[in-house]
Motif scaffolding. Sequence first.
Motif, PDB file in Angstrom:
ATOM      1  N   GLY A 199       0.500  -1.303   0.085  1.00  0.00           N
ATOM      2  CA  GLY A 199      -0.176  -0.048  -0.181  1.00  0.00           C
ATOM      3  C   GLY A 199       0.462   1.232  -0.057  1.00  0.00           C
ATOM      4  N   LEU A 200       1.728   1.572   0.828  1.00  0.00           N
ATOM      5  CA  LEU A 200       2.467   2.591   0.964  1.00  0.00           C
ATOM      6  C   LEU A 200       3.256   3.272  -1.178  1.00  0.00           C
ATOM      7  N   MET A 247       3.305   5.523  -2.771  1.00  0.00           N
ATOM      8  CA  MET A 247       4.734   6.893  -3.600  1.00  0.00           C
ATOM      9  C   MET A 247       4.192   6.569  -4.914  1.00  0.00           C
ATOM     10  N   PHE A 248       3.712   5.922  -5.500  1.00  0.00           N
ATOM     11  CA  PHE A 248       3.603   6.330  -6.813  1.00  0.00           C
ATOM     12  C   PHE A 248       2.326   7.028  -7.871  1.00  0.00           C
ATOM     13  N   THR A 249       1.500   6.804  -6.751  1.00  0.00           N
ATOM     14  CA  THR A 249       0.111   7.240  -7.377  1.00  0.00           C
ATOM     15  C   THR A 249      -0.595   8.392  -6.293  1.00  0.00           C
ATOM     16  N   LEU A 250       0.710   9.232  -5.576  1.00  0.00           N
ATOM     17  CA  LEU A 250       0.973  10.334  -5.050  1.00  0.00           C
ATOM     18  C   LEU A 250       1.082  11.476  -5.076  1.00  0.00           C
ATOM     19  N   THR A 261       3.466  15.994  -7.300  1.00  0.00           N
ATOM     20  CA  THR A 261       5.002  16.785  -8.681  1.00  0.00           C
ATOM     21  C   THR A 261       5.533  17.381  -9.194  1.00  0.00           C
ATOM     22  N   PHE A 262       4.850  16.318  -9.918  1.00  0.00           N
ATOM     23  CA  PHE A 262       4.370  16.659 -11.482  1.00  0.00           C
ATOM     24  C   PHE A 262       3.925  18.311 -11.959  1.00  0.00           C
ATOM     25  N   ILE A 263       2.464  17.923 -11.107  1.00  0.00           N
ATOM     26  CA  ILE A 263       1.632  18.983 -11.612  1.00  0.00           C
ATOM     27  C   ILE A 263       2.007  20.053 -10.595  1.00  0.00           C
ATOM     28  N   LEU A 264       3.185  20.229  -9.471  1.00  0.00           N
ATOM     29  CA  LEU A 264       3.022  21.064  -9.057  1.00  0.00           C
ATOM     30  C   LEU A 264       4.726  22.298 -10.358  1.00  0.00           C
ATOM     31  N   ILE A 265       5.217  20.815 -10.718  1.00  0.00           N
ATOM     32  CA  ILE A 265       6.426  21.315 -11.490  1.00  0.00           C
ATOM     33  C   ILE A 265       5.636  21.902 -12.485  1.00  0.00           C
ATOM     34  N   SER A 266       5.235  21.753 -13.218  1.00  0.00           N
ATOM     35  CA  SER A 266       4.282  22.119 -14.493  1.00  0.00           C
ATOM     36  C   SER A 266       3.660  23.412 -14.288  1.00  0.00           C
ATOM     37  N   TYR A 315      -2.945   8.435   3.464  1.00  0.00           N
ATOM     38  CA  TYR A 315      -2.587   7.235   2.798  1.00  0.00           C
ATOM     39  C   TYR A 315      -0.787   6.930   2.681  1.00  0.00           C
ATOM     40  N   LEU A 316      -0.097   7.778   3.643  1.00  0.00           N
ATOM     41  CA  LEU A 316       1.066   7.890   3.404  1.00  0.00           C
ATOM     42  C   LEU A 316       1.407   8.427   4.797  1.00  0.00           C
ATOM     43  N   LYS A 317       0.794   9.084   6.119  1.00  0.00           N
ATOM     44  CA  LYS A 317       0.629   8.155   7.609  1.00  0.00           C
ATOM     45  C   LYS A 317       1.068   6.613   7.887  1.00  0.00           C
TER      46      LYS A 317
END
Length: 172
Positions: free
Chosen positions: A57-58, A62-65, A70-75, A117-119
């Motif tokens: 799950g972790l 990591m890959f889906t969130l 990060t890609f959206i923020l870079i865009s 999901y990451l906590k």
Amino acid sequence: MQLALGTWTCAFLVAVTPIIAIPARYCGHNVINHFTCEVQALLKLVCSDTPVSLILGLVIAMFTLPLPFTFILISYLRIVVAVLKIHSAEARLKAFSTCGSHLTGVTIFYGTAIYMYLKPQSKESEEQNKIISVFYGVLTPMLNPLIYTLRNKDVKNAIRKIIRKKESLKKM
């Protein structure tokens, strides 16, 4: 076609893999204390130790969130740089307004989903998890039409008229 097929395949694998990895032995009452049948809520019903499921799950989270976020923020960073090159202040404001409302919705969705999901998971945080899931499962989809509707000039003018009417009625 390839992009759509790739997206559907990844989504299917992300949804099915945790289900396959979860052990089938449950204990106690088998009532999911959640609004939806999320994998995390299901894992809280499992009696045996679930390290493989938690690690899986972790990794999936990591890959889906954070990665797409990060890609959206870079865009958006690249968009900001491009918008700052626009000479007209009015055009810059319009571009930032459009980007700002979208970025708000994206941040609410990804921020709450990443937190959820990451906590580290615990059986005690069920009520908190239900509240957080409302943000990414209900609030964000509800906000999108509202945000984009309020950007429409006709809708803004109609809202202004209603507010003015109410203000004039209060003065009487």
